[in-house]
Design an enzyme around this catalytic site. Sequence first.
Site, PDB file in Angstrom:
ATOM      1  N   ARG A  42     -18.956 -36.618  -8.359  1.00 49.50           N
ATOM      2  CA  ARG A  42     -19.773 -35.426  -8.086  1.00 49.50           C
ATOM      3  C   ARG A  42     -20.391 -34.841  -9.357  1.00 49.50           C
ATOM      4  NH1 ARG A  42     -16.669 -32.153  -3.211  1.00 49.50           N
ATOM      5  NH2 ARG A  42     -17.806 -33.217  -1.548  1.00 49.50           N
ATOM      6  N   LYS A 179      -9.301 -34.390  13.415  1.00 48.49           N
ATOM      7  CA  LYS A 179      -9.462 -33.410  14.488  1.00 48.49           C
ATOM      8  C   LYS A 179     -10.794 -33.523  15.206  1.00 48.49           C
ATOM      9  CE  LYS A 179      -7.937 -29.150  13.828  1.00 48.49           C
ATOM     10  NZ  LYS A 179      -7.946 -27.872  13.079  1.00 48.49           N
ATOM     11  N   GLY A 324     -15.455 -36.615   2.519  1.00 51.53           N
ATOM     12  CA  GLY A 324     -14.639 -36.890   1.348  1.00 51.53           C
ATOM     13  C   GLY A 324     -13.695 -38.065   1.543  1.00 51.53           C
ATOM     14  N   GLY A 347     -18.713 -31.689   5.334  1.00 52.49           N
ATOM     15  CA  GLY A 347     -19.144 -30.651   6.273  1.00 52.49           C
ATOM     16  C   GLY A 347     -20.646 -30.443   6.240  1.00 52.49           C
TER      17      GLY A 347
HETATM   18  P1  ADP Z   1     -13.667 -36.987   6.081  1.00 57.77           P
HETATM   19  O1  ADP Z   1     -13.035 -36.318   4.879  1.00 57.77           O
HETATM   20  O2  ADP Z   1     -14.219 -38.341   5.744  1.00 57.77           O
HETATM   21  O3  ADP Z   1     -14.674 -36.090   6.774  1.00 57.77           O
HETATM   22  P2  ADP Z   1     -11.538 -36.181   7.847  1.00 57.77           P
HETATM   23  O4  ADP Z   1     -11.092 -35.203   6.813  1.00 57.77           O
HETATM   24  O5  ADP Z   1     -12.170 -35.684   9.077  1.00 57.77           O
HETATM   25  O6  ADP Z   1     -12.506 -37.264   7.150  1.00 57.77           O
HETATM   26  O7  ADP Z   1     -10.293 -37.063   8.319  1.00 57.77           O
HETATM   27  C1  ADP Z   1      -9.467 -37.755   7.417  1.00 57.77           C
HETATM   28  C2  ADP Z   1      -8.025 -37.693   7.814  1.00 57.77           C
HETATM   29  O8  ADP Z   1      -7.840 -38.135   9.152  1.00 57.77           O
HETATM   30  C3  ADP Z   1      -7.181 -38.591   6.955  1.00 57.77           C
HETATM   31  O9  ADP Z   1      -6.268 -37.792   6.220  1.00 57.77           O
HETATM   32  C4  ADP Z   1      -6.438 -39.499   7.943  1.00 57.77           C
HETATM   33  O10 ADP Z   1      -5.081 -39.705   7.616  1.00 57.77           O
HETATM   34  C5  ADP Z   1      -6.549 -38.704   9.226  1.00 57.77           C
HETATM   35  N1  ADP Z   1      -6.404 -39.581  10.404  1.00 57.77           N
HETATM   36  C6  ADP Z   1      -7.216 -40.567  10.792  1.00 57.77           C
HETATM   37  N2  ADP Z   1      -6.718 -41.182  11.897  1.00 57.77           N
HETATM   38  C7  ADP Z   1      -5.574 -40.568  12.208  1.00 57.77           C
HETATM   39  C8  ADP Z   1      -4.606 -40.748  13.237  1.00 57.77           C
HETATM   40  N3  ADP Z   1      -4.714 -41.697  14.159  1.00 57.77           N
HETATM   41  N4  ADP Z   1      -3.519 -39.912  13.251  1.00 57.77           N
HETATM   42  C9  ADP Z   1      -3.413 -38.960  12.307  1.00 57.77           C
HETATM   43  N5  ADP Z   1      -4.278 -38.736  11.313  1.00 57.77           N
HETATM   44  C10 ADP Z   1      -5.347 -39.538  11.257  1.00 57.77           C
HETATM   45 MG    MG Z   2     -11.489 -34.843   4.793  1.00 56.13          MG
END
Ligand code: ADP
Ligand code: MG
Length: 371
Positions: A42, A179, A324, A347
Amino acid sequence: MADVPALEDLGDVSGKRVFVRTDFNVPMSGPDESRTITDDFRIRASLPTIQWLVERGAIVTCASHLGRPKGKEVAKYSMTPVRTRLAELAPGVTLLENLRFDAGEEANDPDFVARLIEGMDLYVNDAFGAAHRAHASIVGPPASLPSAAGRLLQREVEVLGALREHPRRPFVAVLGGAKVSDKLAVIEALRERVDALVIGGGMCFTFLAAQGHGVGDSICERDQIETCRRLMLDGPPIHLPEDLVGTDETGSVRTFGSRLPDGARGLDIGPGTAAVFSDVIMDAGCVFWNGPMGMFEDPRFVSGTRAIAEAMGATKAFSVVGGGDSAAALAQFGHASDVDHVSTGGGASLEYLELGDLPGLKALREAPRVR
Ligand code: ADP
Ligand code: MG
């Protein structure tokens, strides 16, 4: 971006004091007193903007948030390690202390804005990752200073704008992460634009539950099941896992079908699903990926996310990764330079795809122009 002023619109910047809002919210590790930067992506991402200004004789002051200190001075969120790295990459540039050490930043307090812009002539926003927040340093300065988007902000909006406005078809969105409630608004908005949705990660269990499948002890947001059911009634096809990897009631790792028995926890997509999802990515005209397919921090549940990262790197589609954790996974598997664009904003990229605008862009558009 035609309507958002660019660096060129600032006129002659020589001798001008320029406040540059950057997103130096870098990942760090180590003990609180001696934290080190684990990835300076970054910081490097804003160098084109900083260098453009410095080369033209501007006096540059950068400012960023780091972590969530919630309006208090918290030692582990000090900008000192970032300042040291920035001094190596761009000598002579000032970096203020963490903006979020002051509660005025997140509250968009006019007194805090006044302090930030005191003595400044011009404002540049290069903080794409924070441009979806109406915080003081994002929307405050452009209300009174002639302002422009930096190169990084410009490029992010160009890429995501192209996905929104004229995607090469078929346009596929691959979504995962923990989520579903975080991402339902963007799923709704993307349904209007994409030719297919691919859903894995923790969020797939709310969709599988909406289809009547058992999800065991997997993360599942019961209060979102109705919404997920409605999303599957019409619109583009939604690809969901046909097999899953997770733990059974004894804690042993196993492969399951798309129905999980009681006590089981789904923690990754299965090998069959990874192959199907990869095929969808390979056949796409453009593809946006946000959210890991599983709990990839645990090596036992990394395969699905690795397969998606590989497909993103290999596809001829125009490929964009946002988020991220997704960007970290892509880098971990060595495919960061194989995709067309890695967004610095999680986000922010989702909100831009959803709404086609961000508070930070609106503020720049309305800023006074250089006479
Ligand atoms: P990003 O940062 O790319 O936007 P998120 O923050 O939405 O992604 O999601 C990442 C998290 O989701 C990771 O910490 C990962 O461990 C969790 N995750 C993915 N699949 C599962 C699952 N089946 N059960 C629990 N946690 C999960
Ligand atoms: Mg994340």
